[in-house]
Design a protein around this motif. Structure first.
Motif, mmCIF file in Angstrom:
data_model
loop_
_atom_site.group_PDB
_atom_site.id
_atom_site.type_symbol
_atom_site.label_atom_id
_atom_site.label_comp_id
_atom_site.label_asym_id
_atom_site.label_seq_id
_atom_site.Cartn_x
_atom_site.Cartn_y
_atom_site.Cartn_z
ATOM 1 N N MET A 1 -7.547 -38.383 -25.938
ATOM 2 C CA MET A 1 -6.436 -37.808 -26.685
ATOM 3 C C MET A 1 -5.625 -36.921 -25.728
ATOM 4 O O MET A 1 -6.180 -36.080 -25.035
ATOM 5 C CB MET A 1 -6.977 -36.987 -27.863
ATOM 6 C CG MET A 1 -5.920 -36.373 -28.736
ATOM 7 S SD MET A 1 -6.646 -35.421 -30.097
ATOM 8 C CE MET A 1 -5.847 -36.189 -31.468
ATOM 9 N N SER A 2 -4.335 -37.106 -25.726
ATOM 10 C CA SER A 2 -3.469 -36.339 -24.827
ATOM 11 C C SER A 2 -3.284 -34.910 -25.347
ATOM 12 O O SER A 2 -3.520 -34.622 -26.521
ATOM 13 C CB SER A 2 -2.105 -37.014 -24.703
ATOM 14 O OG SER A 2 -1.375 -36.844 -25.901
ATOM 15 N N LEU A 3 -2.811 -34.066 -24.468
ATOM 16 C CA LEU A 3 -2.524 -32.680 -24.837
ATOM 17 C C LEU A 3 -1.475 -32.642 -25.949
ATOM 18 O O LEU A 3 -1.593 -31.889 -26.916
ATOM 19 C CB LEU A 3 -2.060 -31.899 -23.610
ATOM 20 C CG LEU A 3 -1.919 -30.391 -23.737
ATOM 21 C CD1 LEU A 3 -3.206 -29.757 -24.246
ATOM 22 C CD2 LEU A 3 -1.535 -29.796 -22.386
ATOM 23 N N LYS A 4 -0.467 -33.492 -25.832
ATOM 24 C CA LYS A 4 0.567 -33.555 -26.868
ATOM 25 C C LYS A 4 -0.053 -33.929 -28.219
ATOM 26 O O LYS A 4 0.293 -33.343 -29.246
ATOM 27 C CB LYS A 4 1.652 -34.547 -26.491
ATOM 28 C CG LYS A 4 2.715 -34.644 -27.566
ATOM 29 C CD LYS A 4 3.780 -35.633 -27.240
ATOM 30 C CE LYS A 4 4.685 -35.758 -28.460
ATOM 31 N NZ LYS A 4 5.859 -36.498 -28.254
ATOM 32 N N ASN A 5 -0.965 -34.889 -28.227
ATOM 33 C CA ASN A 5 -1.640 -35.274 -29.480
ATOM 34 C C ASN A 5 -2.412 -34.103 -30.075
ATOM 35 O O ASN A 5 -2.446 -33.939 -31.299
ATOM 36 C CB ASN A 5 -2.574 -36.460 -29.268
ATOM 37 C CG ASN A 5 -1.856 -37.749 -28.938
ATOM 38 O OD1 ASN A 5 -2.280 -38.500 -28.072
ATOM 39 N ND2 ASN A 5 -0.751 -38.010 -29.613
ATOM 40 N N PHE A 7 -1.589 -30.959 -29.771
ATOM 41 C CA PHE A 7 -0.593 -30.063 -30.363
ATOM 42 C C PHE A 7 -0.021 -30.628 -31.657
ATOM 43 O O PHE A 7 0.282 -29.881 -32.588
ATOM 44 C CB PHE A 7 0.508 -29.729 -29.357
ATOM 45 C CG PHE A 7 0.044 -28.829 -28.239
ATOM 46 C CD1 PHE A 7 -0.844 -27.788 -28.474
ATOM 47 C CD2 PHE A 7 0.490 -29.026 -26.952
ATOM 48 C CE1 PHE A 7 -1.274 -26.951 -27.456
ATOM 49 C CE2 PHE A 7 0.063 -28.203 -25.912
ATOM 50 C CZ PHE A 7 -0.823 -27.161 -26.172
ATOM 51 N N GLU A 8 0.117 -31.948 -31.736
ATOM 52 C CA GLU A 8 0.553 -32.566 -32.991
ATOM 53 C C GLU A 8 -0.474 -32.325 -34.092
ATOM 54 O O GLU A 8 -0.112 -32.043 -35.242
ATOM 55 C CB GLU A 8 0.807 -34.067 -32.797
ATOM 56 C CG GLU A 8 2.044 -34.336 -31.981
ATOM 57 C CD GLU A 8 2.238 -35.790 -31.591
ATOM 58 O OE1 GLU A 8 3.392 -36.171 -31.329
ATOM 59 O OE2 GLU A 8 1.235 -36.539 -31.530
ATOM 60 N N LEU A 9 -1.756 -32.393 -33.740
ATOM 61 C CA LEU A 9 -2.822 -32.090 -34.699
ATOM 62 C C LEU A 9 -2.732 -30.630 -35.141
ATOM 63 O O LEU A 9 -2.833 -30.318 -36.333
ATOM 64 C CB LEU A 9 -4.195 -32.381 -34.078
ATOM 65 C CG LEU A 9 -5.425 -32.002 -34.898
ATOM 66 C CD1 LEU A 9 -5.491 -32.801 -36.199
ATOM 67 C CD2 LEU A 9 -6.691 -32.211 -34.070
ATOM 68 N N LEU A 10 -2.511 -29.722 -34.196
ATOM 69 C CA LEU A 10 -2.407 -28.304 -34.538
ATOM 70 C C LEU A 10 -1.169 -28.011 -35.382
ATOM 71 O O LEU A 10 -1.215 -27.175 -36.288
ATOM 72 C CB LEU A 10 -2.424 -27.441 -33.276
ATOM 73 C CG LEU A 10 -3.761 -27.402 -32.535
ATOM 74 C CD1 LEU A 10 -3.626 -26.645 -31.216
ATOM 75 C CD2 LEU A 10 -4.865 -26.810 -33.402
ATOM 76 N N ALA A 11 -0.080 -28.702 -35.118
ATOM 77 C CA ALA A 11 1.129 -28.523 -35.928
ATOM 78 C C ALA A 11 0.890 -29.006 -37.358
ATOM 79 O O ALA A 11 1.310 -28.354 -38.325
ATOM 80 C CB ALA A 11 2.306 -29.251 -35.290
ATOM 81 N N PHE A 143 0.422 -19.798 -29.391
ATOM 82 C CA PHE A 143 1.235 -19.841 -30.607
ATOM 83 C C PHE A 143 0.391 -20.314 -31.808
ATOM 84 O O PHE A 143 0.344 -19.656 -32.847
ATOM 85 C CB PHE A 143 2.414 -20.784 -30.336
ATOM 86 C CG PHE A 143 3.265 -21.139 -31.514
ATOM 87 C CD1 PHE A 143 4.168 -20.228 -32.033
ATOM 88 C CD2 PHE A 143 3.204 -22.412 -32.069
ATOM 89 C CE1 PHE A 143 5.001 -20.577 -33.099
ATOM 90 C CE2 PHE A 143 4.022 -22.764 -33.127
ATOM 91 C CZ PHE A 143 4.913 -21.844 -33.645
ATOM 92 N N PHE A 144 -0.296 -21.436 -31.640
ATOM 93 C CA PHE A 144 -1.112 -21.961 -32.743
ATOM 94 C C PHE A 144 -2.349 -21.099 -32.999
ATOM 95 O O PHE A 144 -2.748 -20.894 -34.148
ATOM 96 C CB PHE A 144 -1.502 -23.413 -32.490
ATOM 97 C CG PHE A 144 -0.369 -24.376 -32.677
ATOM 98 C CD1 PHE A 144 0.263 -24.505 -33.910
ATOM 99 C CD2 PHE A 144 0.086 -25.151 -31.625
ATOM 100 C CE1 PHE A 144 1.321 -25.382 -34.096
ATOM 101 C CE2 PHE A 144 1.142 -26.044 -31.802
ATOM 102 C CZ PHE A 144 1.762 -26.154 -33.045
ATOM 103 N N ILE A 174 -9.013 -33.654 -38.789
ATOM 104 C CA ILE A 174 -9.308 -34.574 -37.690
ATOM 105 C C ILE A 174 -9.669 -35.928 -38.301
ATOM 106 O O ILE A 174 -10.592 -36.028 -39.117
ATOM 107 C CB ILE A 174 -10.453 -34.029 -36.820
ATOM 108 C CG1 ILE A 174 -10.023 -32.714 -36.168
ATOM 109 C CG2 ILE A 174 -10.862 -35.071 -35.760
ATOM 110 C CD1 ILE A 174 -11.131 -32.009 -35.403
ATOM 111 N N PRO A 175 -8.927 -36.981 -37.914
ATOM 112 C CA PRO A 175 -9.175 -38.291 -38.520
ATOM 113 C C PRO A 175 -10.517 -38.891 -38.090
ATOM 114 O O PRO A 175 -11.021 -38.590 -36.995
ATOM 115 C CB PRO A 175 -8.008 -39.142 -38.016
ATOM 116 C CG PRO A 175 -7.448 -38.442 -36.832
ATOM 117 C CD PRO A 175 -7.824 -36.994 -36.955
#
Length: 179
Positions: A1-5, A7-11, A143-144, A174-175
């Protein structure tokens, strides 16, 4: 899982939890929401405002990063909070409406981030005017984490007021994966 993914989970988690917190808090009277309960920011209303204030300050800083200007332009145009304990909204309904709007902005901003954005360095001044330059991804993580920290306080304050928000674990978002 990428770092961006991540952050998308955290958002998504941020949006889900805020929805739960605000739905639960809506069961309380205005007096109960404003009652000083001895937390860092006094009341449930004060703590929810603090989260909003900090999110606004950080998102305005993030908006100074050129690739993020478009996704955060409306947040950048908001009045900058003047203190961390500022009551931006003294009415719960206005606060809840703005929170929902801001959470959509966060989802859209994170969706537009690139690996280059995450690896860059952001220079900014803190609320005391002290300059800093830190990796963008680390600031997003802060931030998160800040939101989660103070929502935990709100969860406790709601529990003390007789309201249960239910499951709060990130694990719930988490899926499932196929082994």
């Amino acid at each position: 899982m990428s770092l961006k993914n991540h952050f998308e989970l955290l958002a998504a988690y941020n949006q889900w939890m805020n929805s739960k917190v605000y739905e639960t808090a809506s069961h309380l009277t205005a007096a109960d929401l404003a009652k000083d309960r001895g937390a860092f920011f006094g009341s449930i209303l004060g703590t929810l405002n603090h989260i909003l204030v900090a999110d606004t300050i950080w998102l305005q800083r993030f908006a100074s990063h050129p690739p993020c200007r478009n996704s955060l332009v409306e947040v950048a145009d908001l009045p900058t909070p003047t203190s961390l304990n500022q009551l931006v909204f003294d009415d719960f309904d206005g606060l809840a409406e703005h929170r929902t709007w801001l959470d959509r902005k966060i989802i859209n901003w994170v969706a537009e981030l690139s690996d280059n954005d995450l690896d860059s360095v952001l220079s900014y001044k803190n609320s005391k005017g002290i300059s800093s330059s830190k990796r963008y991804s680390n600031l997003i993580l802060h931030f998160f984490n800040h939101q989660t920290h103070h929502r935990g306080q709100v969860s406790t304050l709601l529990s003390q007021a007789g309201e249960d928000i239910g499951v709060t674990d990130l694990l719930a978002q988490i899926p499932q994966e196929t082994p």
